[in-house]
Write an enzyme that holds these catalytic residues in place. Structure first.
Site, short mmCIF file in Angstrom:
data_model
loop_
_atom_site.label_atom_id
_atom_site.label_comp_id
_atom_site.label_asym_id
_atom_site.label_seq_id
_atom_site.Cartn_x
_atom_site.Cartn_y
_atom_site.Cartn_z
N ASP A 1 33.22 43.26 33.84
CA ASP A 1 32.65 41.92 34.00
C ASP A 1 33.05 41.23 35.29
OD1 ASP A 1 35.30 41.68 33.31
OD2 ASP A 1 35.01 40.01 31.93
N GLU A 2 33.56 41.97 36.27
CA GLU A 2 34.09 41.33 37.47
C GLU A 2 33.90 42.24 38.66
OE1 GLU A 2 38.35 39.33 38.89
OE2 GLU A 2 38.21 40.45 37.02
N ASP B 1 32.42 36.70 38.21
CA ASP B 1 33.18 36.87 36.97
C ASP B 1 32.30 36.39 35.82
OD1 ASP B 1 35.13 37.30 35.12
OD2 ASP B 1 36.65 36.06 36.08
#
Length: 466
Positions: free
Chosen positions: A105-106, A11
Site C-alpha cells: 500500500d505504499e 500511502d
C-alpha cells in the site's frame, strides 16, 4: 536535493480495513480491525473509526478488543489485497519507470524520470489526478505527498492523511520541519526518541541546533551524521525501481506455548522448508542461516551460522537450523519461531554439508506460501474455525454472495451483501451446510462495459499545501 517537488509518495489509507469496508456495505463508517484473531494475534490494520479508540497496527489483538469491543474483527484476505495493490502499482508505473514499492500500500515515484512533472504546478496536477484514478479504479482513497526528496515526500503524505494531497515547496523545508517532533524523522523510534528527550532535544529544529558533533556523541557516528542531515532537510536517496532483497525469512506465532522439545524441532524443520521454497522462488541462495526463538517470557533469542558458500539446499538449511536450536533453551515454552537466510546470492555452491546429508534429499510437496506481510497474523490450528474465517467470502445456493461474520459451536453466521448492494441480511447455518461454500471476492468497483481506463478527476481535488 531537487529544485522541484517531483518525488511522489503514495500511502493508501488504512488499506486492508478500507478494502473490507468497500466490499462490505454494512461496515462502512464502522470500526474495523484486520489481523490475527487468535489469543496472540496482532492488528494488521485498523480503520480510522477504530483508531479513534486507540487501536493501531502491531497492537496485540486482545488489547484492541478491550479498547474497541464493538468493532468488526476480520481475518485478512491477502490475495484480494495483492490484486488491488497491483492495480494501484500499474497506475504508478504509468507515471514513471522509477517506482519503488515499499509494501502493498505504499510506494515512491520519481515523476521527473517519467517526464510527467517538472515543477510545482505539474506535480500537483499529477498528484490530484492519481488520487482520482485510484478512486475510480479501486474505489479506495490514497494520500499523496510531493516534495524534492523521499524523506520529505513521505512526511508530506503523512500530513495529507486521510485522503489528501500535500506539496512541500522547495525552500520551505527547514521552516516546515523545525517545529515537528523528533519522531517525525525516519529512523527515530521510541528508543532514540527517549534518548534525545533526555538530552533536552524534542523537535527537529533542536536536533539541528544541537549540532553534528553532539548528535554523534549521543547516538554514534552513523546515526548521528544521518540524523543531522535529515534535520537540515538533506536527503539525496534516489528512487530505486528494484529494491535489493537482503534476507528471506518465515516465522509463526503460536496460540499456545509449545513445551514439547520434539514439537519445537519439527516446527523449525517445517519453517526451514518454507524458507527454502521462498528462497528458490526468488532465484536466490544464501550463506547465513538464522534461527529466531521468542520464549514464554517474551525474551527473543537469535542464533546464526554462516556456511562456507551460498546454498538453497533444504537439507543444508534444515540441518543448520537444527544445530542452532540445540544451543537454545526452550524450557518454559516457545511462543514464536522463525527461520531465515541472509548473505544472499543469485548462485549456489556445492556444500559439504549437503553431501553429508545425502544428495537429492526430498522436499515436502509445495504448499501455499504466506507473503511477508502475513507473518504478523497469528497461526491458528482449529480446522472448523479456519474453514470459515471471519470476513472471508462465501456463496449460498439460495441466498447468493456474502461474507462470514463469525463461526463456532458448529455454526457459521453469514451476512449476504455485495460491494454494490446496501447492508444485507444475516443468516446462520451449520458449518457443514452443503449449500454454503467459500467464494472468490467480488470486484470493489464495477466499471461500465468497455471502460478500461481510470476516470478523470471529478470536482476540485483536495490540495492542502504545506
Amino acid at each position: 536535493m531537487r529544485s522541484a517537488p517531483t518525488i511522489l509518495h503514495l500511502d493508501m489509507d488504512a488499506f486492508y480495513a478500507s478494502v473490507e469496508q468497500a466490499s462490505k456495505p454494512s461496515l462502512r463508517g464502522r470500526a474495523v480491525v484486520v489481523g490475527g484473531l487468535g489469543p496472540r494475534g496482532v492488528v494488521a490494520t485498523a480503520s480510522y473509526e477504530a483508531r479513534v479508540f486507540g487501536v493501531h497496527s502491531a497492537m496485540p489483538m486482545g488489547q484492541a478488543r478491550r479498547l474497541a469491543p464493538n468493532a468488526a474483527y476480520l481475518v485478512p484476505r491477502f490475495a484480494l489485497y495483492r490484486s488491488i495493490s497491483e492495480q494501484v502499482m500499474t497506475l504508478l508505473r504509468e507515471l514513471s519507470p522509477l517506482v519503488e514499492p515499499l509494501s502493498l500500500d505504499e510506494a515512491f515515484v520519481d515523476l521527473e524520470a517519467g517526464g510527467t512533472a517538472w515543477d510545482e504546478r505539474s506535480a500537483r496536477l499529477v498528484g490530484a489526478k492519481l488520487r482520482a484514478d485510484i478512486r475510480a479504479v479501486t474505489g479506495l482513497t490514497g494520500s499523496v505527498g510531493l516534495a524534492a526528496s523521499k524523506m520529505l515526500a513521505k512526511i508530506a503524505s503523512e500530513q495529507a492523511k486521510p485522503d489528501g494531497l500535500v506539496v512541500i515547496e522547495p525552500g520551505t523545508e527547514r521552516a516546515m520541519l523545525e517545529p515537528m517532533p523528533v519522531r517525525t524523522l525516519p529512523g527515530v523510534g521510541p528508543a532514540t526518541g527517549d534518548h534525545l528527550r533526555r538530552a533536552g532535544i524534542h523537535t527537529v529544529g533542536e536536533i539541528a541546533e544541537a549540532g553534528e558533533d553532539e548528535l554523534v556523541r549521543l547516538l554514534g557516528k552513523a546515526h548521528g551524521h544521518a540524523l543531522f542531515a535529515m534535520a537540515l532537510a538533506r536527503d539525496e536517496r534516489p528512487v530505486v525501481a528494484e529494491r535489493e532483497t537482503k534476507s528471506v525469512s518465515v516465522e509463526d506465532t503460536y496460540d499456545v506455548d509449545i513445551h514439547d522439545r520434539v514439537r519445537v524441532g519439527m516446527e523449525v524443520q517445517r519453517l526451514a522448508d518454507r524458507c527454502v521454497r521462498r528462497l528458490r522462488g526468488a532465484g536466490l541462495s544464501g550463506r547465513t542461516i538464522v534461527l529466531k526463538v521468542r520464549r514464554y517470557d517474551f525474551s527473543t533469542l537469535t542464533r546464526s551460522e554462516t556456511l562456507r558458500g551460498p546454498t538453497d539446499d533444504p537439507a543444508v538449511v534444515k540441518e543448520a537450523a537444527a544445530r542452532l536450536l540445540d544451543s537454545v533453551d526452550t524450557t518454559g515454552g516457545v511462543r514464536l519461531l522463525g527461520v531465515g537466510v541472509s548473505g544472499l546470492a543469485d548462485y549456489t555452491q556445492e556444500d559439504l554439508f549437503a553431501q553429508a546429508a545425502g544428495a537429492g534429499a526430498g522436499e515436502e510437496s509445495p504448499e501455499t506460501e504466506e507473503p511477508a506481510e502475513e507473518r504478523a497474523v497469528t497461526r491458528q490450528e482449529t480446522p472448523a474455525e479456519r474453514r470459515w474465517p471471519a470476513g472471508h467470502d462465501v456463496r449460498h445456493a439460495e441466498f447468493g454472495h456474502g461474507w462470514v461474520q463469525g463461526s463456532g459451536l458448529g455454526r457459521v453466521t453469514v451476512r449476504f451483501e455485495t460491494p454494490d448492494s446496501g447492508p444485507g441480511r444475516v443468516k446462520t447455518f451449520r458449518v457443514d451446510d452443503a449449500a454454503l461454500e467459500p467464494a472468490d471476492p467480488l470486484p470493489l468497483v464495477s466499471l461500465p462495459p468497455g471502460a478500461d481506463q481510470p476516470a478523470e478527476a471529478c470536482g476540485p481535488p483536495d490540495t492542502r499545501t504545506s
